[in-house]
Design a protein around this motif. Sequence first.
Motif, PDB file in Angstrom:
ATOM      1  N   MET A 100       1.103  -0.810  -0.169  1.00  0.00           N
ATOM      2  CA  MET A 100       0.004   0.213   0.189  1.00  0.00           C
ATOM      3  C   MET A 100       0.584   1.207   0.017  1.00  0.00           C
ATOM      4  O   MET A 100       2.104   1.602   0.995  1.00  0.00           O
ATOM      5  N   SER A 101       0.505   2.292  -0.533  1.00  0.00           N
ATOM      6  CA  SER A 101       0.928   3.259  -0.708  1.00  0.00           C
ATOM      7  C   SER A 101       0.604   4.097   0.991  1.00  0.00           C
ATOM      8  O   SER A 101       0.025   4.325   1.054  1.00  0.00           O
ATOM      9  N   ASN A 102       1.670   5.024   1.395  1.00  0.00           N
ATOM     10  CA  ASN A 102       1.438   5.998   1.827  1.00  0.00           C
ATOM     11  C   ASN A 102       0.651   7.463   1.546  1.00  0.00           C
ATOM     12  O   ASN A 102       1.115   8.404   2.214  1.00  0.00           O
ATOM     13  N   ALA A 103       0.619   7.827   0.395  1.00  0.00           N
ATOM     14  CA  ALA A 103       0.079   9.190  -0.477  1.00  0.00           C
ATOM     15  C   ALA A 103      -1.522   8.837  -0.432  1.00  0.00           C
ATOM     16  O   ALA A 103      -1.622   7.899  -0.476  1.00  0.00           O
ATOM     17  N   PRO A 104      -2.189   9.175  -0.604  1.00  0.00           N
ATOM     18  CA  PRO A 104      -3.122  10.335  -0.407  1.00  0.00           C
ATOM     19  C   PRO A 104      -3.950   9.661  -1.964  1.00  0.00           C
ATOM     20  O   PRO A 104      -3.355   9.577  -3.225  1.00  0.00           O
ATOM     21  N   VAL A 105      -4.737   8.565  -1.351  1.00  0.00           N
ATOM     22  CA  VAL A 105      -5.923   8.242  -2.886  1.00  0.00           C
ATOM     23  C   VAL A 105      -6.609   8.996  -3.191  1.00  0.00           C
ATOM     24  O   VAL A 105      -8.228   9.217  -1.633  1.00  0.00           O
ATOM     25  N   SER A 106      -7.550   9.423  -4.504  1.00  0.00           N
ATOM     26  CA  SER A 106      -8.716   9.732  -4.738  1.00  0.00           C
ATOM     27  C   SER A 106      -9.546   8.443  -4.708  1.00  0.00           C
ATOM     28  O   SER A 106      -9.435   8.250  -5.575  1.00  0.00           O
ATOM     29  N   LEU A 107     -10.366   9.176  -4.196  1.00  0.00           N
ATOM     30  CA  LEU A 107     -11.590   7.762  -4.309  1.00  0.00           C
ATOM     31  C   LEU A 107     -12.372   8.002  -6.504  1.00  0.00           C
ATOM     32  O   LEU A 107     -12.620   7.321  -6.545  1.00  0.00           O
ATOM     33  N   ALA A 108     -12.251   9.167  -6.675  1.00  0.00           N
ATOM     34  CA  ALA A 108     -13.296   9.236  -7.915  1.00  0.00           C
ATOM     35  C   ALA A 108     -11.847   9.244  -9.004  1.00  0.00           C
ATOM     36  O   ALA A 108     -12.331   8.086  -9.858  1.00  0.00           O
ATOM     37  N   LYS A 109     -11.100   8.926  -8.679  1.00  0.00           N
ATOM     38  CA  LYS A 109      -9.652   8.338  -9.774  1.00  0.00           C
ATOM     39  C   LYS A 109     -10.097   7.253  -9.390  1.00  0.00           C
ATOM     40  O   LYS A 109      -9.700   6.131 -10.726  1.00  0.00           O
ATOM     41  N   ALA A 110      -9.668   6.584  -8.416  1.00  0.00           N
ATOM     42  CA  ALA A 110      -9.260   5.081  -8.126  1.00  0.00           C
ATOM     43  C   ALA A 110     -11.103   4.191  -8.721  1.00  0.00           C
ATOM     44  O   ALA A 110     -10.610   3.256  -9.689  1.00  0.00           O
ATOM     45  N   LEU A 111     -12.165   4.779  -8.865  1.00  0.00           N
ATOM     46  CA  LEU A 111     -13.490   4.668  -8.979  1.00  0.00           C
ATOM     47  C   LEU A 111     -13.081   4.439 -10.502  1.00  0.00           C
ATOM     48  O   LEU A 111     -13.550   3.537 -11.368  1.00  0.00           O
ATOM     49  N   ALA A 112     -12.572   5.537 -11.045  1.00  0.00           N
ATOM     50  CA  ALA A 112     -12.014   5.343 -12.686  1.00  0.00           C
ATOM     51  C   ALA A 112     -11.500   4.867 -13.420  1.00  0.00           C
ATOM     52  O   ALA A 112     -11.374   4.792 -14.851  1.00  0.00           O
ATOM     53  N   SER A 113     -11.224   4.278 -12.515  1.00  0.00           N
ATOM     54  CA  SER A 113     -10.089   3.169 -13.144  1.00  0.00           C
ATOM     55  C   SER A 113      -9.827   1.548 -13.321  1.00  0.00           C
ATOM     56  O   SER A 113      -9.535   1.029 -13.767  1.00  0.00           O
ATOM     57  N   PHE A 114     -11.114   1.262 -13.524  1.00  0.00           N
ATOM     58  CA  PHE A 114     -12.042   0.009 -13.594  1.00  0.00           C
ATOM     59  C   PHE A 114     -13.664   0.161 -13.365  1.00  0.00           C
ATOM     60  O   PHE A 114     -14.653   0.833 -13.058  1.00  0.00           O
ATOM     61  N   ASP A 115     -13.716  -1.215 -14.231  1.00  0.00           N
ATOM     62  CA  ASP A 115     -15.485  -1.325 -14.818  1.00  0.00           C
ATOM     63  C   ASP A 115     -16.457  -2.450 -13.773  1.00  0.00           C
ATOM     64  O   ASP A 115     -17.014  -2.789 -14.084  1.00  0.00           O
ATOM     65  N   ALA A 116     -15.389  -3.826 -13.391  1.00  0.00           N
ATOM     66  CA  ALA A 116     -16.353  -4.871 -13.465  1.00  0.00           C
ATOM     67  C   ALA A 116     -16.586  -4.670 -12.012  1.00  0.00           C
ATOM     68  O   ALA A 116     -16.678  -3.688 -11.598  1.00  0.00           O
ATOM     69  N   LEU A 117     -17.695  -5.027 -12.114  1.00  0.00           N
ATOM     70  CA  LEU A 117     -19.432  -4.982 -10.534  1.00  0.00           C
ATOM     71  C   LEU A 117     -18.698  -5.475 -10.400  1.00  0.00           C
ATOM     72  O   LEU A 117     -18.039  -7.281 -10.031  1.00  0.00           O
ATOM     73  N   TRP A 118     -18.835  -5.574  -8.802  1.00  0.00           N
ATOM     74  CA  TRP A 118     -19.072  -6.506  -7.903  1.00  0.00           C
ATOM     75  C   TRP A 118     -17.669  -7.099  -7.010  1.00  0.00           C
ATOM     76  O   TRP A 118     -17.159  -8.319  -6.416  1.00  0.00           O
ATOM     77  N   SER A 119     -16.391  -6.533  -7.828  1.00  0.00           N
ATOM     78  CA  SER A 119     -15.254  -7.128  -7.798  1.00  0.00           C
ATOM     79  C   SER A 119     -14.591  -6.062  -7.334  1.00  0.00           C
ATOM     80  O   SER A 119     -13.830  -4.872  -8.138  1.00  0.00           O
ATOM     81  N   PRO A 120     -14.263  -5.774  -5.783  1.00  0.00           N
ATOM     82  CA  PRO A 120     -13.715  -4.172  -5.332  1.00  0.00           C
ATOM     83  C   PRO A 120     -11.675  -3.857  -5.375  1.00  0.00           C
ATOM     84  O   PRO A 120     -11.238  -5.602  -5.521  1.00  0.00           O
TER      85      PRO A 120
END
Length: 134
Positions: free
Chosen positions: A1-21
């Motif tokens: 895991m990184s110790n940098a801040p994570v943008s949830l919006a960018k993280a969500l935009a990075s994948f499309d798979a449903l029900w696959s966290p």
Amino acid sequence: MSNAPVSLAKALASFDALWSPRIVTQVNDYDVRIAKVGGEHVWHAHDDTDEFFLVLDGELHISLREPEGERTVLLPRGSVFTVPKGTHHRPYAPSGAAILMFEPTGTPTTGDRHDEVPAHVDVTTGHALGTLGA
């Protein structure tokens, strides 16, 4: 895991798979996971842990089988809900949603007792961000 801040919006935009966290960070022995969800997940229960949900976008429904009978909770955007350990439940999102969950590392999102995992679910314990279909 990184110790940098994570943008949830960018993280969500990075994948499309449903029900696959995707695992965005860890807190002690817990994964902080995000997922895109749509349609129905499987009925399941976690025998040894509660399951925490935060709705980031959309609306999530969670059907629960409790001693008093079956009921459904409705979680609009910004709502949180904890399913108590041992409670048989089924999340679903008729119009799609984005959620954040806290679960002990390695806990399958389909629990300890569950229906068959749908073929479109590519992982039940979470991918690190940026891996496998990101």
